[in-house]
Design a protein around this motif. Structure first.
Motif, short mmCIF file in Angstrom:
data_model
loop_
_atom_site.label_atom_id
_atom_site.label_comp_id
_atom_site.label_asym_id
_atom_site.label_seq_id
_atom_site.Cartn_x
_atom_site.Cartn_y
_atom_site.Cartn_z
N PHE A 34 33.18 18.00 -14.21
CA PHE A 34 32.04 18.64 -14.87
C PHE A 34 32.50 19.93 -15.55
CE2 PHE A 34 28.95 15.89 -12.87
CZ PHE A 34 29.54 15.53 -11.69
N SER A 43 23.46 32.14 -14.24
CA SER A 43 23.89 30.99 -13.45
C SER A 43 24.81 30.09 -14.27
CB SER A 43 22.67 30.21 -12.97
OG SER A 43 23.05 29.19 -12.06
N GLY A 108 37.18 25.06 -10.52
CA GLY A 108 38.34 25.78 -11.00
C GLY A 108 38.04 27.27 -11.00
N GLN B 2 14.49 25.22 -14.61
CA GLN B 2 15.37 25.30 -13.46
C GLN B 2 14.79 24.45 -12.34
OE1 GLN B 2 16.52 29.37 -12.68
NE2 GLN B 2 18.59 28.62 -12.59
N TYR B 32 21.63 16.62 -1.30
CA TYR B 32 22.80 17.44 -0.95
C TYR B 32 22.51 18.85 -1.41
CZ TYR B 32 27.66 19.11 -1.02
OH TYR B 32 28.81 19.82 -0.82
N TYR B 36 27.16 28.32 -2.79
CA TYR B 36 28.43 28.76 -3.33
C TYR B 36 28.49 30.28 -3.37
CZ TYR B 36 29.42 23.99 -4.79
OH TYR B 36 29.66 22.64 -4.80
N GLN B 38 30.50 33.40 -5.35
CA GLN B 38 31.29 33.66 -6.55
C GLN B 38 31.59 35.15 -6.66
OE1 GLN B 38 29.51 32.92 -10.44
NE2 GLN B 38 31.49 32.31 -11.27
N GLY B 43 35.80 31.32 -10.19
CA GLY B 43 34.89 30.19 -10.08
C GLY B 43 34.18 30.22 -8.74
N PRO B 44 33.07 29.50 -8.63
CA PRO B 44 32.35 29.45 -7.35
C PRO B 44 33.17 28.74 -6.29
CG PRO B 44 31.02 28.61 -9.17
CD PRO B 44 32.40 28.73 -9.67
N LEU B 46 32.75 26.81 -2.46
CA LEU B 46 31.78 26.26 -1.52
C LEU B 46 31.81 27.04 -0.21
CD1 LEU B 46 29.76 24.00 -0.79
CD2 LEU B 46 31.72 22.71 0.09
N PHE B 89 25.03 31.34 -5.01
CA PHE B 89 24.22 30.34 -5.71
C PHE B 89 23.86 29.22 -4.75
CE2 PHE B 89 24.56 31.79 -10.04
CZ PHE B 89 25.78 32.44 -10.12
N SER B 93 21.85 18.34 -5.46
CA SER B 93 22.27 17.18 -6.26
C SER B 93 21.69 15.91 -5.65
CB SER B 93 23.79 17.08 -6.35
OG SER B 93 24.34 16.69 -5.11
N LYS B 98 25.44 15.26 -10.44
CA LYS B 98 25.34 16.58 -11.07
C LYS B 98 24.64 17.60 -10.18
CE LYS B 98 23.47 14.91 -14.89
NZ LYS B 98 22.94 14.87 -16.27
N LEU B 99 25.21 18.80 -10.12
CA LEU B 99 24.60 19.89 -9.36
C LEU B 99 23.61 20.65 -10.23
CD1 LEU B 99 27.71 21.42 -7.53
CD2 LEU B 99 25.73 20.42 -6.41
N PHE B 101 21.87 24.27 -10.25
CA PHE B 101 22.09 25.55 -9.61
C PHE B 101 20.84 26.43 -9.66
CE2 PHE B 101 26.53 26.02 -8.50
CZ PHE B 101 27.13 24.97 -9.18
N GLY B 102 20.71 27.27 -8.63
CA GLY B 102 19.72 28.33 -8.68
C GLY B 102 20.24 29.45 -9.57
N ALA B 103 19.41 30.46 -9.78
CA ALA B 103 19.74 31.54 -10.71
C ALA B 103 20.78 32.50 -10.15
CB ALA B 103 18.48 32.29 -11.10
#
Lengths: 116, 111
Positions: A34, A43, A108, B2, B32, B36, B38, B43-44, B46, B89, B93, B98-99, B101-103
């Motif tokens: 993705f 976000s 990443g 959102q 799911y 995350y 960040q 990058g975020p 988990l 965040f 999913s 596809k995830l 995301f929250g704001a």
């Protein structure tokens, strides 16, 4: 654990040129990757879903001719920003799902693109 | 639009305190729910994730509470440390695809 390598971590390019960003899954195979875009203090916005061996699926409003995605192998997806303009400046992040994992997505480290 | 609503936008907590971040969703097909972390320029990563058949999951200082009937889930960070200062965040999913995301919530832990 699953590792996704993204390169370059930052790039500055001139307006009108193209930039390629690579996303590699280092220790697992990813049939799906993705690509996200993130503006400061916002976000992650999904741009497209990259499928190995087939065309990418773009989210509504994302120009497929500007953001070219290629997923030629099970470990590599690339995003090419074509004819870049200053408004394309952003933080681009890829992620991959390890099909062997319990629904985990690994991201990443991101690429900071600045178009001047 | 959102699909996952996250609050608060930011919070400040003293070292050793508890940080609580809330998320709500509408799509009952979500199966799911990850969180995350960040840091700036990264990058975020988990933190912890839960599936709807469980009401709570704890990993170290991080706990997810999940309320299926209310369509809400939250992250609790116990004994908050300055190193926890980051943006968090929530996401959701369907079928591990596809995830959404929250704001995001910016957490600042004061020493």
């Amino acid at each position: 654990g699953a590792v996704v390598s993204q390169h370059p971590s930052w790039v500055i390019c001139k307006s009108g040129t193209s930039v390629k960003i690579e996303c590699r899954s280092l220790d697992f195979q990813a049939t799906t990757m993705f690509w996200y875009r993130q503006f400061p203090k916002q976000s992650l916005m999904l741009m497209a879903t990259s499928n190995e061996g087939s065309k990418a699926t773009y989210e509504q409003g994302v120009e497929k001719d500007k953001f070219l995605i290629n997923h030629a192998s099970l470990t590599l997806s690339t995003l090419t920003v074509t004819s870049a303009h200053p408004e394309d400046s952003s933080f681009y992040i890829c992620s991959a799902r390890d099909s062997g994992g319990a629904g985990g997505y690994t991201f990443g480290s991101g690429t900071r693109l600045t178009v001047v | 639009q959102q699909q996952v609503k996250q609050s608060p936008q930011s919070l400040i907590v003293q070292k050793g305190g508890i940080s609580i971040i809330n998320c709500a969703y509408e799509n009952t097909a979500f199966d799911y729910f990850p969180w995350y972390q960040q840091f700036p320029g990264k990058g975020p990563a988990l933190l912890i994730a839960i599936r709807p058949d469980v009401s709570e999951k704890k990993e170290g200082r991080f706990t997810i509470s999940f309320n299926k009937s209310a369509k809400q889930f939250s992250l609790h960070i116990m004994d908050s440390q300055p190193g926890d200062s980051a943006t968090y965040f929530c996401a959701a999913s369907i079928n591990d695809y596809k995830l959404s995301f929250g704001a995001g919530t910016t957490v600042t832990v004061r020493a």
